[in-house]
Design an enzyme around this catalytic site. Structure first.
Site, short mmCIF file in Angstrom:
data_model
loop_
_atom_site.label_atom_id
_atom_site.label_comp_id
_atom_site.label_asym_id
_atom_site.label_seq_id
_atom_site.Cartn_x
_atom_site.Cartn_y
_atom_site.Cartn_z
N GLU A 9 -12.44 3.44 -1.12
CA GLU A 9 -11.70 4.36 -1.98
C GLU A 9 -11.52 3.79 -3.39
O GLU A 9 -11.74 4.50 -4.37
CB GLU A 9 -10.34 4.64 -1.33
CG GLU A 9 -9.48 5.67 -2.04
CD GLU A 9 -8.08 5.74 -1.44
OE1 GLU A 9 -7.94 5.65 -0.20
OE2 GLU A 9 -7.12 5.86 -2.22
N HIS A 42 -10.19 -5.75 -2.61
CA HIS A 42 -8.83 -5.94 -2.10
C HIS A 42 -8.88 -6.19 -0.60
O HIS A 42 -9.78 -5.73 0.09
CB HIS A 42 -7.93 -4.74 -2.41
CG HIS A 42 -8.50 -3.42 -1.98
ND1 HIS A 42 -9.45 -2.76 -2.70
CD2 HIS A 42 -8.25 -2.65 -0.89
CE1 HIS A 42 -9.77 -1.63 -2.09
NE2 HIS A 42 -9.06 -1.55 -0.97
N ASP A 87 0.87 -1.19 0.00
CA ASP A 87 0.00 0.00 0.00
C ASP A 87 0.90 1.23 0.00
O ASP A 87 1.86 1.31 0.75
CB ASP A 87 -0.90 -0.02 1.25
CG ASP A 87 -2.04 1.00 1.15
OD1 ASP A 87 -1.75 2.19 0.93
OD2 ASP A 87 -3.20 0.60 1.30
N ILE A 88 0.58 2.19 -0.85
CA ILE A 88 1.41 3.38 -1.02
C ILE A 88 1.30 4.33 0.18
O ILE A 88 2.17 5.17 0.41
CB ILE A 88 1.09 4.09 -2.36
CG1 ILE A 88 2.27 4.87 -2.87
CG2 ILE A 88 -0.17 4.92 -2.28
CD1 ILE A 88 3.42 4.05 -3.34
N HIS A 102 -6.60 -5.70 2.84
CA HIS A 102 -5.43 -5.08 3.48
C HIS A 102 -4.83 -6.10 4.45
O HIS A 102 -5.56 -6.65 5.30
CB HIS A 102 -5.84 -3.87 4.32
CG HIS A 102 -6.39 -2.71 3.56
ND1 HIS A 102 -5.63 -1.57 3.31
CD2 HIS A 102 -7.60 -2.47 3.02
CE1 HIS A 102 -6.38 -0.69 2.65
NE2 HIS A 102 -7.57 -1.20 2.46
P1 5GP Z 1 -9.89 1.32 0.44
O1 5GP Z 1 -10.50 1.27 -0.94
O2 5GP Z 1 -9.62 -0.04 1.01
O3 5GP Z 1 -10.68 2.20 1.36
O4 5GP Z 1 -8.47 2.04 0.30
C1 5GP Z 1 -7.65 1.83 -0.81
C2 5GP Z 1 -6.21 1.66 -0.40
O5 5GP Z 1 -5.43 1.59 -1.59
C3 5GP Z 1 -5.64 2.80 0.44
O6 5GP Z 1 -5.02 2.27 1.59
C4 5GP Z 1 -4.64 3.48 -0.48
O7 5GP Z 1 -3.50 3.96 0.18
C5 5GP Z 1 -4.28 2.38 -1.48
N1 5GP Z 1 -3.99 2.90 -2.80
C6 5GP Z 1 -4.77 3.74 -3.54
N2 5GP Z 1 -4.20 4.01 -4.72
C7 5GP Z 1 -3.01 3.33 -4.73
C8 5GP Z 1 -1.98 3.21 -5.69
O8 5GP Z 1 -1.99 3.78 -6.77
N3 5GP Z 1 -0.93 2.41 -5.36
C9 5GP Z 1 -0.87 1.75 -4.17
N4 5GP Z 1 0.21 0.99 -3.94
N5 5GP Z 1 -1.83 1.83 -3.24
C10 5GP Z 1 -2.89 2.62 -3.52
#
Ligand code: 5GP
Length: 128
Positions: A88, A93, A29-30, A95
């Site tokens: 987001e 996915h 995760d970035i 975590h």
């Molecule tokens: P969620 O959809 O689970 O709420 O959050 C999405 C997760 O993906 C976040 O923790 C965010 O930091 C990560 N994320 C979003 N865009 C990117 C990306 O382009 N590259 C990486 N490595 N992680 C990402």
């Protein structure tokens, strides 16, 4: 349009890859909550985790299990938290977050800011 994760899987957007097989992709995760925070993604683009077909969902958990063992080995954490949000990015996915304390999985916490060298070092360790 392809999700950002599909574009990462396709190599159009760079990522710190941890593992890949024909069905799944794991990368750092970035915006990590901790060193080793990894995302496990199915190559099949489906928004909601529980909309995945049973076989893919089960395979994804088994794939995540292997990565979680590596995270635990490399970070020495007590357990690896398995968290599904998906608010987001509309591409299912999981975590995987190294955890010693429940505060370690507080998504409101300030995220770590790691250098490319640090990301590379972690990805390299987790890819073995
Ligand atoms: P969620 O959809 O689970 O709420 O959050 C999405 C997760 O993906 C976040 O923790 C965010 O930091 C990560 N994320 C979003 N865009 C990117 C990306 O382009 N590259 C990486 N490595 N992680 C990402």
């Amino acid at each position: 349009m392809a999700s950002i994760f599909s574009r990462i899987i396709a190599g159009e957007i760079p990522s710190y890859k941890v593992a890949e097989d024909d069905r799944f992709y794991a990368f750092l995760d970035i915006n990590p909550l901790a060193k080793g925070h990894t995302l496990v993604v199915p190559k099949k683009e489906v928004d909601y985790l529980y909309d995945l077909d049973d076989e893919t969902l089960a395979g994804m958990i088994l794939f995540a299990k292997k990565i979680a063992a590596r995270i635990r080995r490399e970070t020495g954490c007590k357990k690896v938290a398995t968290v599904v949000l998906g608010l987001e990015v509309p591409h299912a996915h999981i975590h995987l977050i190294p955890m010693n304390d429940e505060n370690d999985v507080d998504f409101h916490k300030e995220k770590l800011s790691l250098t490319p060298e640090e990301f590379n070092e972690i990805a390299e360790k987790l890819s073995r």
